[in-house]
Design an enzyme around this catalytic site. Sequence first.
Site, PDB file in Angstrom:
ATOM      1  N   THR A   1       0.816   6.300   3.379  1.00  0.00           N
ATOM      2  CA  THR A   1       0.208   6.982   2.294  1.00  0.00           C
ATOM      3  C   THR A   1      -0.823   7.916   2.913  1.00  0.00           C
ATOM      4  OG1 THR A   1       0.570   4.947   1.420  1.00  0.00           O
ATOM      5  CG2 THR A   1      -1.011   6.627   0.255  1.00  0.00           C
ATOM      6  N   THR A   2      -1.710   7.201   3.976  1.00  0.00           N
ATOM      7  CA  THR A   2      -2.670   8.003   4.662  1.00  0.00           C
ATOM      8  C   THR A   2      -2.406   9.228   5.283  1.00  0.00           C
ATOM      9  OG1 THR A   2      -3.434   5.792   5.354  1.00  0.00           O
ATOM     10  CG2 THR A   2      -4.569   7.699   6.389  1.00  0.00           C
TER      11      THR A   2
ATOM     12  N   HIS B   1      -0.406   3.564  -5.852  1.00  0.00           N
ATOM     13  CA  HIS B   1       0.428   2.723  -5.359  1.00  0.00           C
ATOM     14  C   HIS B   1       1.248   1.988  -6.517  1.00  0.00           C
ATOM     15  CE1 HIS B   1      -0.582   2.669  -1.224  1.00  0.00           C
ATOM     16  NE2 HIS B   1      -1.618   2.154  -1.280  1.00  0.00           N
TER      17      HIS B   1
ATOM     18  N   SER C   1       3.410  -3.797   8.851  1.00  0.00           N
ATOM     19  CA  SER C   1       2.265  -3.109   8.944  1.00  0.00           C
ATOM     20  C   SER C   1       1.050  -3.410   8.084  1.00  0.00           C
ATOM     21  CB  SER C   1       2.414  -1.742   8.470  1.00  0.00           C
ATOM     22  OG  SER C   1       1.362  -0.761   8.321  1.00  0.00           O
TER      23      SER C   1
END
Length: 350
Positions: A74-75, A137, A171
């Site tokens: 996402t980042t 999300h 992660s």
Amino acid sequence: MAASSDVHGEGGIPDMAKLAQSLPLETRCLPFSLRQYGGFWLPEWILPGLEAVHTHFEPRASDVFLASFPKSGTTWLKALAFATVNRAEHPPSGEDHPLRRRGVHDCVNFFESTFAVSREGGDVFAQLPSPRVLATHLPYSLLPERIVEDSSDSDCRIVYICRDPKDALVSGWLFTKKMLAAAAATNGGIVEMLPPAPYTMEEALDLFCHGRCVTGPHWHHVLEYWEESRRRPEKVLFLRYEEMLREPACNVKKLAEFMGCPFTDEEESAGVVDAIVDLCSFNQLTNLQVNKTGAMEGRLVARNELFFGKGVAGNWSNHMSPEMAARLDRIVEGALRGSGFTFASFDNSA
Ligand code: A3P
């Protein structure tokens, strides 16, 4: 696939303050208590934000929503989309580019969590110039109808980034452990977290395999967006983290085209695409002071550096045994059977 109106029923989203306590609860999945709603496990603290986005959020036709299952890149997607959309005002090679001064998550906010932690969430978004780039999300089926609807008034676009479930799990597990340690050191942030406890990979895997993780089941989250991207490719662009690692420039061009701001031949020859890829690369972002020492605005525990781990495909093999991986692969393959979708790592032809 269930549309949001199917999930929420005739009256739309219910009053979450009343409903939340009656929803199934999961407290073993750190760092947040989860509640099951619409078939997904959502952080309990997000539920008021879910209600608020359905009630108060005013989409604009030009909005771009970046959607993802947590820990799927996402980042990176946020940085690439932000740099691409704003390249005229902020040339990517400029020393003063916003991404060099501010955390990526402060340049592109998650709309449900902004609404969940602040009643003024709507004002923040209303003040942004068009085209707005926002992130979520939320599963596709829980997005407000005004975002997903087929209508001449709604031209909102959605970009989804998907990642191998084993890497997303690992992660997330590493992120959670770092977040709990940071919270213990700073007396927490403004979002309430479960008390720190030992949290082994085995425990996280077991919960993940049962779909019990933030916005899980993972494969349902992915499948909803993938199916919609097949049904309406002009509305939903489906990207894969692993492919973006392999061919970043090609994916940035695809992203720009989809967002309605394709690169001109002049821009390409001037190296603008490469400059964006470079600005948003793992090495560049992790070396910026703001990402070494800064924190997400309003949330002390979410230090920017926590969003950067190794930034590679296949890191799961350093934390999961082959047996653990095979267990998850079997579950995911079984759940996806007949859908036509596979994760890159299962697809030998990829
Ligand atoms: P790892 O923990 O496997 O390293 P999210 O942004 O959805 O929270 O996902 C975080 C994952 O994306 C982390 O994966 C992180 O390292 C990786 N990531 C963050 N920025 C990246 C970038 N610029 N390029 C590639 N991967 C990146």
